[in-house]
Design a protein around this motif. Structure first.
Motif, mmCIF file in Angstrom:
data_model
loop_
_atom_site.group_PDB
_atom_site.id
_atom_site.type_symbol
_atom_site.label_atom_id
_atom_site.label_comp_id
_atom_site.label_asym_id
_atom_site.label_seq_id
_atom_site.Cartn_x
_atom_site.Cartn_y
_atom_site.Cartn_z
ATOM 1 N N SER A 62 18.423 3.437 -22.596
ATOM 2 C CA SER A 62 17.447 1.788 -23.624
ATOM 3 C C SER A 62 19.207 1.675 -24.247
ATOM 4 N N SER A 100 20.846 6.504 -30.591
ATOM 5 C CA SER A 100 20.110 6.172 -29.201
ATOM 6 C C SER A 100 18.849 8.077 -29.881
ATOM 7 N N VAL A 134 18.075 3.260 -31.996
ATOM 8 C CA VAL A 134 16.251 3.781 -31.437
ATOM 9 C C VAL A 134 15.402 4.823 -31.795
ATOM 10 N N SER A 190 15.622 -7.314 -32.426
ATOM 11 C CA SER A 190 14.865 -6.371 -32.937
ATOM 12 C C SER A 190 13.988 -6.206 -31.693
ATOM 13 N N LEU A 222 9.324 3.210 -28.089
ATOM 14 C CA LEU A 222 10.511 2.701 -29.039
ATOM 15 C C LEU A 222 10.610 1.945 -29.456
ATOM 16 N N TYR A 228 13.864 -0.784 -31.051
ATOM 17 C CA TYR A 228 14.853 -0.749 -30.654
ATOM 18 C C TYR A 228 15.632 -1.794 -31.795
#
Length: 291
Positions: free
Chosen positions: A90, A173, A218, A249, A255, A257
């Motif tokens: 990530s 994350s 995350v 973003s 996912l 972020y």
């Protein structure tokens, strides 16, 4: 006989599974996805059983988890999912956001000091941030996976006593989703503020001032895109009340972020309870409570 009052968990260890200490045979992408999804579903049902005080159901679900290979194989799947050839690091997204402003001209003979990062829930010392050369990284996790990662619960970490113990950026994350209690998730987000430098630290260096001090967050996408109790708009309100503003973003199938910058506003003290924001039987119950 009086029924004992259920206590709110005060550490992360009851939510996030422990890490394995050895790498096992590589899993296929399909097997990895199935095992992670199945484990998440069983853990969700187990937490519901615990909340209801249904000991028999809790033990039944625990047996199902063990039948899948237990927490060790779950963690192995998680590590496999984060391999670079699976697109799982990530921090590559974070570096895509930050690199244009972190890079300095080759003609500049004064290399800037590395930014201090606290990586919470670190699984590896070899990710995009580690290899960028822009960060001095301190890594912690509930169970250290390798040398260079301190075994520590963030919620039990001593608060900084001075600026030297604070950071320019924190990484959360795929950590908040493992916290088993909605209020504790809110407590964790509030606690991140204590470990960041005050805003204005880089007022003389505009590129750094644009992004720092900050929080990289995350989550699995369904936590935000398919929850009864959390939408992106609601998350923005929660973070704003803590003194964060959104810098960037990104949402994928798996996912979400976020990069949040700590700004000069004070925390508002606004409370956020578990309130239904979306209806539907297919929704999940992920929530963040802030009191």
């Amino acid at each position: 006989m009086t029924k004992k009052k259920k206590k709110t968990p005060m550490s992360l260890s009851s939510g996030r599974p422990p890490l394995v200490t050895k790498q096992k045979k590589s899993m296929t992408r399909t097997a990895t996805k199935f095992l992670i999804n199945k484990h998440h579903l069983l853990e969700k049902r187990k937490q519901q059983a615990i909340a209801k005080g249904d000991k028999a159901e809790e033990e039944k679900i625990s047996a199902e988890i063990e039948a899948l290979g237990g927490l060790e194989y779950y963690q192995q799947a998680s590590l496999q999912g984060q391999r670079r050839d699976r697109g799982g690091d990530s921090s590559t997204v974070l570096m895509q956001w930050l690199y244009p402003r972190l890079a300095y001209p080759k003609t500049d003979t004064t290399e800037p000091e590395p930014l201090r990062m606290l990586e919470i829930g670190a699984l590896s010392t070899e990710n995009a941030c580690s290899e960028s050369g822009h960060f001095e990284i301190e890594r912690i996790d509930l169970r250290s996976q390798e040398e260079g990662i301190l075994q520590q619960d963030f919620m039990q970490r001593p608060l900084p006593t001075d600026s030297s113990e604070k950071f320019d950026i924190l990484s959360l994350s795929l950590v908040l989703n493992f916290v088993p209690d909605a209020k504790l998730r809110g407590d964790m987000l509030r606690r991140t503020i204590e470990f960041l430098h005050q805003p204005g630290r880089y007022v003389s260096t505009p590129d750094r001032a644009h992004d720092f001090p900050s929080l990289f967050l995350v989550l699995p996408a369904p936590c935000v895109t398919n929850s009864r109790y959390l939408t992106e708009e609601h998350l923005v309100c929660i973070m704003s009340s803590l003194g964060y503003s959104q810098v960037a973003s990104k949402t994928t199938k798996r996912l979400v972020y976020y990069l949040w910058k700590r700004d000069s506003r004070q925390q508002t003290g606004e409370q956020f309870t578990k309130k239904e924001l979306r209806s539907g039987s297919s929704r999940n119950n992920f929530a963040i409570i802030l009191k």
